[in-house]
Design a protein around this motif. Structure first.
Motif, PDB file in Angstrom:
ATOM      1  N   THR A 150       0.932  -1.244   0.014  1.00  0.00           N
ATOM      2  CA  THR A 150      -0.042   0.084   0.038  1.00  0.00           C
ATOM      3  C   THR A 150       0.824   1.197  -0.103  1.00  0.00           C
ATOM      4  OG1 THR A 150      -0.014  -0.400   2.354  1.00  0.00           O
ATOM      5  CG2 THR A 150      -1.993  -1.083   1.207  1.00  0.00           C
ATOM      6  N   TRP A 152       1.329   5.612   0.673  1.00  0.00           N
ATOM      7  CA  TRP A 152       1.416   6.574   2.006  1.00  0.00           C
ATOM      8  C   TRP A 152       0.097   7.358   2.206  1.00  0.00           C
ATOM      9  CZ3 TRP A 152       1.469  11.190  -0.217  1.00  0.00           C
ATOM     10  CH2 TRP A 152       2.031  11.303  -1.343  1.00  0.00           C
ATOM     11  N   LYS A 176       2.812  -5.138   3.379  1.00  0.00           N
ATOM     12  CA  LYS A 176       4.011  -4.361   3.374  1.00  0.00           C
ATOM     13  C   LYS A 176       3.612  -2.753   3.043  1.00  0.00           C
ATOM     14  CE  LYS A 176       6.680  -2.191   1.197  1.00  0.00           C
ATOM     15  NZ  LYS A 176       7.048  -0.654   1.416  1.00  0.00           N
ATOM     16  N   GLU A 179       6.998   2.636   2.907  1.00  0.00           N
ATOM     17  CA  GLU A 179       7.881   3.121   3.868  1.00  0.00           C
ATOM     18  C   GLU A 179       8.094   4.585   4.443  1.00  0.00           C
ATOM     19  OE1 GLU A 179       7.973   2.320   0.645  1.00  0.00           O
ATOM     20  OE2 GLU A 179       9.359   3.444  -0.472  1.00  0.00           O
ATOM     21  N   PHE A 227      -2.309  -4.611  -4.709  1.00  0.00           N
ATOM     22  CA  PHE A 227      -1.389  -3.687  -4.571  1.00  0.00           C
ATOM     23  C   PHE A 227      -2.222  -1.987  -4.933  1.00  0.00           C
ATOM     24  CE2 PHE A 227       1.048  -0.721  -7.416  1.00  0.00           C
ATOM     25  CZ  PHE A 227       2.248  -0.224  -6.399  1.00  0.00           C
ATOM     26  N   GLY A 229      -0.899   1.610  -5.631  1.00  0.00           N
ATOM     27  CA  GLY A 229       0.216   2.690  -5.733  1.00  0.00           C
ATOM     28  C   GLY A 229       0.313   3.032  -7.119  1.00  0.00           C
ATOM     29  N   SER A 230       1.578   3.397  -7.734  1.00  0.00           N
ATOM     30  CA  SER A 230       1.825   4.171  -9.013  1.00  0.00           C
ATOM     31  C   SER A 230       1.528   3.220 -10.148  1.00  0.00           C
ATOM     32  CB  SER A 230       3.358   4.705  -9.010  1.00  0.00           C
ATOM     33  OG  SER A 230       4.182   3.552  -8.854  1.00  0.00           O
ATOM     34  N   THR A 233       4.906   0.997 -10.732  1.00  0.00           N
ATOM     35  CA  THR A 233       5.391  -0.143  -9.904  1.00  0.00           C
ATOM     36  C   THR A 233       4.255  -1.298 -10.316  1.00  0.00           C
ATOM     37  OG1 THR A 233       6.014   1.287  -8.344  1.00  0.00           O
ATOM     38  CG2 THR A 233       5.491  -0.777  -7.417  1.00  0.00           C
ATOM     39  N   LEU A 252      -4.115   2.009  -9.343  1.00  0.00           N
ATOM     40  CA  LEU A 252      -3.132   2.693  -9.792  1.00  0.00           C
ATOM     41  C   LEU A 252      -3.268   4.009  -9.827  1.00  0.00           C
ATOM     42  CD1 LEU A 252      -2.043   0.005 -12.238  1.00  0.00           C
ATOM     43  CD2 LEU A 252      -1.354   0.205  -9.895  1.00  0.00           C
ATOM     44  N   GLY A 253      -2.749   4.778 -10.661  1.00  0.00           N
ATOM     45  CA  GLY A 253      -2.735   6.258 -10.734  1.00  0.00           C
ATOM     46  C   GLY A 253      -3.920   6.712 -11.406  1.00  0.00           C
ATOM     47  N   CYS A 285      -5.303   9.554  -5.695  1.00  0.00           N
ATOM     48  CA  CYS A 285      -5.199   9.019  -6.763  1.00  0.00           C
ATOM     49  C   CYS A 285      -6.686   9.502  -7.723  1.00  0.00           C
ATOM     50  CB  CYS A 285      -5.431   7.416  -6.722  1.00  0.00           C
ATOM     51  SG  CYS A 285      -6.913   6.971  -5.724  1.00  0.00           S
ATOM     52  N   GLU A 385       0.170  11.976 -14.237  1.00  0.00           N
ATOM     53  CA  GLU A 385      -0.035  12.289 -12.818  1.00  0.00           C
ATOM     54  C   GLU A 385       0.933  12.981 -12.053  1.00  0.00           C
ATOM     55  OE1 GLU A 385      -0.120   8.759 -10.100  1.00  0.00           O
ATOM     56  OE2 GLU A 385      -2.293   9.550  -9.719  1.00  0.00           O
ATOM     57  N   PHE A 387       0.495  14.335  -8.908  1.00  0.00           N
ATOM     58  CA  PHE A 387       0.076  13.885  -7.341  1.00  0.00           C
ATOM     59  C   PHE A 387       0.310  14.946  -6.481  1.00  0.00           C
ATOM     60  CE2 PHE A 387      -0.158  10.583  -3.999  1.00  0.00           C
ATOM     61  CZ  PHE A 387      -1.113   9.939  -4.586  1.00  0.00           C
TER      62      PHE A 387
HETATM   63  P1  NAD Z   1       4.689   3.514  -5.122  1.00  0.00           P
HETATM   64  O1  NAD Z   1       4.242   2.699  -6.405  1.00  0.00           O
HETATM   65  O2  NAD Z   1       5.923   4.267  -5.172  1.00  0.00           O
HETATM   66  O3  NAD Z   1       4.715   2.760  -3.853  1.00  0.00           O
HETATM   67  C1  NAD Z   1       3.401   2.066  -3.550  1.00  0.00           C
HETATM   68  C2  NAD Z   1       4.042   0.850  -2.587  1.00  0.00           C
HETATM   69  O4  NAD Z   1       4.687  -0.055  -3.310  1.00  0.00           O
HETATM   70  C3  NAD Z   1       4.859   1.203  -1.363  1.00  0.00           C
HETATM   71  O5  NAD Z   1       4.701   0.540  -0.258  1.00  0.00           O
HETATM   72  C4  NAD Z   1       6.392   0.983  -1.978  1.00  0.00           C
HETATM   73  O6  NAD Z   1       7.293   0.709  -0.916  1.00  0.00           O
HETATM   74  C5  NAD Z   1       5.943  -0.398  -2.846  1.00  0.00           C
HETATM   75  N1  NAD Z   1       6.855  -0.599  -4.010  1.00  0.00           N
HETATM   76  C6  NAD Z   1       7.726   0.226  -4.593  1.00  0.00           C
HETATM   77  N2  NAD Z   1       8.410  -0.608  -5.621  1.00  0.00           N
HETATM   78  C7  NAD Z   1       7.925  -1.879  -5.433  1.00  0.00           C
HETATM   79  C8  NAD Z   1       8.469  -3.059  -6.109  1.00  0.00           C
HETATM   80  N3  NAD Z   1       9.387  -2.925  -7.178  1.00  0.00           N
HETATM   81  N4  NAD Z   1       7.663  -4.182  -5.667  1.00  0.00           N
HETATM   82  C9  NAD Z   1       6.909  -4.119  -4.679  1.00  0.00           C
HETATM   83  N5  NAD Z   1       6.537  -3.094  -3.914  1.00  0.00           N
HETATM   84  C10 NAD Z   1       7.043  -1.807  -4.420  1.00  0.00           C
HETATM   85  O7  NAD Z   1       3.561   4.509  -4.874  1.00  0.00           O
HETATM   86  P2  NAD Z   1       3.314   5.824  -4.071  1.00  0.00           P
HETATM   87  O8  NAD Z   1       4.152   6.855  -4.324  1.00  0.00           O
HETATM   88  O9  NAD Z   1       3.666   5.383  -2.343  1.00  0.00           O
HETATM   89  O10 NAD Z   1       1.649   6.238  -4.110  1.00  0.00           O
HETATM   90  C11 NAD Z   1       1.333   6.943  -4.964  1.00  0.00           C
HETATM   91  C12 NAD Z   1       0.631   6.270  -5.981  1.00  0.00           C
HETATM   92  O11 NAD Z   1      -0.428   5.633  -5.538  1.00  0.00           O
HETATM   93  C13 NAD Z   1      -0.196   7.159  -7.072  1.00  0.00           C
HETATM   94  O12 NAD Z   1       0.256   7.020  -8.317  1.00  0.00           O
HETATM   95  C14 NAD Z   1      -1.389   7.316  -6.743  1.00  0.00           C
HETATM   96  O13 NAD Z   1      -2.246   7.577  -7.738  1.00  0.00           O
HETATM   97  C15 NAD Z   1      -1.446   5.806  -6.411  1.00  0.00           C
HETATM   98  N6  NAD Z   1      -2.750   5.755  -5.414  1.00  0.00           N
HETATM   99  C16 NAD Z   1      -3.854   4.847  -6.381  1.00  0.00           C
HETATM  100  C17 NAD Z   1      -4.848   4.747  -5.411  1.00  0.00           C
HETATM  101  C18 NAD Z   1      -6.063   3.933  -6.214  1.00  0.00           C
HETATM  102  O14 NAD Z   1      -6.937   3.558  -5.164  1.00  0.00           O
HETATM  103  N7  NAD Z   1      -6.184   3.728  -7.532  1.00  0.00           N
HETATM  104  C19 NAD Z   1      -4.914   5.020  -4.342  1.00  0.00           C
HETATM  105  C20 NAD Z   1      -4.093   5.816  -3.555  1.00  0.00           C
HETATM  106  C21 NAD Z   1      -3.000   6.240  -4.241  1.00  0.00           C
END
Ligand code: NAD
Length: 494
Positions: A150, A152, A176, A179, A227, A229-230, A233, A252-253, A285, A385, A387
């Protein structure tokens, strides 16, 4: 020395195998808050082994679905009791407004209650298969160990969207967290323990993406990865999951359009635009970062949004009257500022913001709410994006043109439509290529309402009954009720 937080594995706080920790910093004051265990492949292996053991042990596997529901309900109660502490922890960690995090934490028990109620309502079916003698039925089963990774920006809410249905369906989990925000997710695992979940059902390994996230995704005992995140990733995680034939849910984003028609209530629409992009300093997001306004209301909308952007009170996220806190960390600030500078060099006009605010008492990563015009779909500030608190406002003439512009993006997470024309609202809801459409509102969310990112915004569904099936597998059972002789196997049927 700062407080040290350990992983939570097999019902216990567990020190990292190599003894390494990393610092977590308050983005408003830049003070070190605590140190969290810097997880590695060995820690992940211990956590997955503990989750696998718990999945098979009778303390969990022999619970009825109703009993799992009771545990989830108790966890919801405990979160409700600790909501204010959890909110403070999240606000200190990620810089989001304390009052926003309080709202999120007070709503969080509802997610657990909702999935507690669903735990014993997922049913198979009986199928009229090949003959009257055959009883064919389906049953839903848990998958095994589910990994949850997840970000932050809303740590507990986004973790809950995954683990509440995963646990309700009978899985065990290894989380996980980001960080940047380790503390509340560790606290969640402790509360799960207090609620009575058997040891090993909920595990947390803190640390960095490459060091702790990647080994979780590639762990051979993992049954599913969920998952948020971005998109970059998410794409790597999807490839890894595909190579091992395990399922993945990806949130995702986004680069969501917030669309204002000439028949909209302009006062409401401008507030919706402001809330869509400046709430949480744009670090969501679903941020409505691409604003499309009908040409006849374009100037008025820009004026209203600019005026409100300039009057937004920036400062300490812990204060009740603050409207915009800092960005979550230094790289975020750098990223937002470089996008705005890039936009300006590409020809954008900056109406508000475009820089760090001056005269603040706090040294943190603050950025002023920014309004850009003279932008278009070819520019990176509109395509990518950011953000952060950056709205790009663009005019359109016709509904037809608008639909093409709004859908001209790699993302498809959400969209807002501001209109008083009912027929148009339904038309747009059908024609906009995004998983969530809000009409005359923005950012509404409920555990009951399924959400899905289209295109590069995701795979699979979170929330709603549907997400129970993301964490379950379907088995088809055939029973021959005829006790007579089994026919000759070498007489093949055509
Ligand atoms: P990120 O992808 O950098 O990190 C997200 C998580 O993935 C963190 O826990 C990170 O440590 C982990 N991670 C990074 N690289 C990895 C790898 N190679 N293997 C496994 N895990 C890995 O994203 P972020 O900067 O923490 O969050 C912002 C992003 O999340 C934005 O793009 C946002 O749009 C997206 N987001 C989406 C939603 C949704 O519901 N669609 C909600 C919130 C945030």
């Amino acid at each position: 020395m700062a407080e040290r937080l350990n992983h939570f594995i097999d019902g216990k706080r567990t020190a990292p195998s190599d003894g390494r920790y990393f610092e977590s910093t308050n983005p408003a004051t830049l003070e070190v808050l605590y140190e969290a265990a810097r997880g590695n492949a060995e820690d992940v292996d211990r956590a997955v082994a503990s989750a696998r053991k718990a999945f098979e042990a009778s303390a969990w596997s022999r619970l009825t679905a109703t009993q799992r529901g009771h545990l989830l309900r108790r966890l919801g109660d405990l979160i409700g009791e600790h909501a204010d502490d959890l909110a403070l922890s999240e606000s200190l960690d990620n810089g989001k407004l304390l009052r926003e995090m309080r709202g999120q934490m007070r709503a969080l028990p509802e997610y657990y209650y909702y999935y507690a109620g669903l735990a014993d309502k997922i049913q198979g079916t009986q199928i009229p298969a090949t003959s009257l003698e055959i009883l064919n039925y389906t049953q839903w089963e848990p998958l095994g160990v589910v990994g949850a990774i997840t970000p932050w920006n809303s740590p507990l809410t986004l973790t809950t969207s995954k683990i509440a249905p995963a646990l309700a369906a009978g899985n065990t989990v290894v989380i996980k967290p980001s960080e940047y925000t380790s503390r509340t997710v560790l606290r969640l695992a402790e509360l799960a323990d207090e609620a009575g979940f058997p040891a090993g059902v909920v595990n947390v390994v803190t640390g960095f993406g490459i060091e702790a996230g990647a080994p979780l995704v590639s762990h051979p005992s993992l049954a599913k990865i969920s998952f948020t995140g971005s998109t970059a990733t998410g794409s790597r995680i999807a490839s890894e999951a595909a190579a091992r034939f395990i399922g993945c849910t990806l949130e995702l984003g986004g680069k969501s359009p917030n669309i204002v028609f000439d028949d909209a209530n302009i006062a409401n629409a401008s507030m919706g635009v402001v809330a869509g992009i400046f709430a949480a300093a744009g670090q969501t997001c679903i941020a409505g970062s691409r604003v499309f306004a009908h040409a006849s209301v374009f100037d008025e909308l820009v004026e209203r949004v600019t005026a409100r952007a300039r009057s937004i009170r920036i400062g300490d996220p812990l204060h009740n009257d603050t409207e915009l806190g800092p960005l979550a960390f230094a790289d975020q600030l750098e990223k937002v500022d470089s996008y705005v500078k890039l936009g300006a060099t590409e020809g954008a006009t900056v109406h508000a913001g475009g820089k760090q605010p001056e005269g603040l008492e706090l040294p943190g990563y603050f950025y002023s709410p920014t309004v850009l015009t003279d932008v278009n779909n070819d520019m990176r500030v509109v395509r990518e994006e950011i953000f952060g608190p950056v709205a790009a406002i663009m005019p359109f003439e016709t509904e037809h043109e608008l639909v093409a512009l709004a859908n001209d993006t790699e993302y498809g997470l959400a969209a807002g439509v501001w209109t008083q024309n009912l027929a148009r609202a339904h038309r747009l809801a059908r024609r906009i290529d995004a998983g969530t459409i809000w009409v005359n509102t923005y950012r509404a969310m409920s555990p009951m309402s399924p959400r899905q990112g289209f295109k590069s915004s995701g795979v699979g569904i979170e929330h709603g009954i549907q997400s129970m099936y993301e964490y379950s597998r379907l088995k088809s059972v055939w029973i021959n009720t005829d006790e007579g002789p089994v026919s000759d196997p070498f007489v093949m049927r055509g």
